[in-house]
Design an enzyme around this catalytic site. Sequence first.
Site, PDB file in Angstrom:
ATOM      1  N   ALA A  17       1.103  -1.163  -0.423  1.00 11.23           N
ATOM      2  CA  ALA A  17       0.230   0.359  -0.057  1.00 11.23           C
ATOM      3  C   ALA A  17       1.133   1.406   0.302  1.00 11.23           C
ATOM      4  CB  ALA A  17      -1.125   0.019   1.444  1.00 11.23           C
ATOM      5  N   GLY A  18       2.219   0.614  -0.129  1.00 13.08           N
ATOM      6  CA  GLY A  18       2.809   1.917   0.313  1.00 13.08           C
ATOM      7  C   GLY A  18       3.536   2.916   1.238  1.00 13.08           C
ATOM      8  N   LYS A  19       2.946   1.904   2.233  1.00 14.46           N
ATOM      9  CA  LYS A  19       3.457   2.356   3.812  1.00 14.46           C
ATOM     10  C   LYS A  19       5.100   3.008   4.422  1.00 14.46           C
ATOM     11  CE  LYS A  19       2.493  -1.860   5.693  1.00 14.46           C
ATOM     12  NZ  LYS A  19       1.360  -1.766   4.014  1.00 14.46           N
ATOM     13  N   THR A  20       5.554   1.832   3.536  1.00 13.49           N
ATOM     14  CA  THR A  20       7.175   1.495   4.366  1.00 13.49           C
ATOM     15  C   THR A  20       7.613   2.885   3.641  1.00 13.49           C
ATOM     16  OG1 THR A  20       7.503  -0.648   4.141  1.00 13.49           O
ATOM     17  CG2 THR A  20       9.498   0.997   3.957  1.00 13.49           C
ATOM     18  N   LYS A  41       8.695  -0.945  12.736  1.00 14.05           N
ATOM     19  CA  LYS A  41       7.420  -1.787  12.929  1.00 14.05           C
ATOM     20  C   LYS A  41       7.755  -2.622  13.036  1.00 14.05           C
ATOM     21  CE  LYS A  41       6.418  -4.359   8.192  1.00 14.05           C
ATOM     22  NZ  LYS A  41       5.419  -4.369   7.007  1.00 14.05           N
ATOM     23  N   SER A  45       5.598 -10.318   8.073  1.00 18.66           N
ATOM     24  CA  SER A  45       6.168 -11.782   7.881  1.00 18.66           C
ATOM     25  C   SER A  45       6.549 -11.377   6.786  1.00 18.66           C
ATOM     26  CB  SER A  45       5.180 -12.576   8.278  1.00 18.66           C
ATOM     27  OG  SER A  45       3.652 -11.529   7.104  1.00 18.66           O
ATOM     28  N   ASP A  55      11.213  -4.120   4.532  1.00 16.74           N
ATOM     29  CA  ASP A  55      10.958  -3.001   5.110  1.00 16.74           C
ATOM     30  C   ASP A  55      11.784  -2.560   6.674  1.00 16.74           C
ATOM     31  OD1 ASP A  55       8.631  -3.286   3.086  1.00 16.74           O
ATOM     32  OD2 ASP A  55       7.312  -3.994   4.476  1.00 16.74           O
TER      33      ASP A  55
END
Length: 97
Positions: A17-20, A41, A45, A55
């Site tokens: 989704a683009g979080k990192t 984080k 997994s 990430d």
Amino acid sequence: MPHNPKRFWLTATDTDAGKTTIMCALLSALNQAHCPSIGFKPISSGCDGQLHNSDTLALMAENAKDLPHNTLNPWCFEPAIAPHIAAARSYQTLSAS
């Protein structure tokens, strides 16, 4: 001036989704603005055999302070499945305490 840390949570419910990407950009901007920042984080997994998550490694590269991987990502599971399922299969309980 008293120390008054600010905390932000960046969440999304989907993989990729683009979080990192967004968090790394925020960390970079904050650190360049002399506002030392660290990204965490808590659960991941799909980790490698050393239980490192890509990430978390990306966040570590942008963090203002060097901290161990397991501090930034305390629950890290090898199977690339939903973390709560990976935890159950590893007989681990996810808990904030």
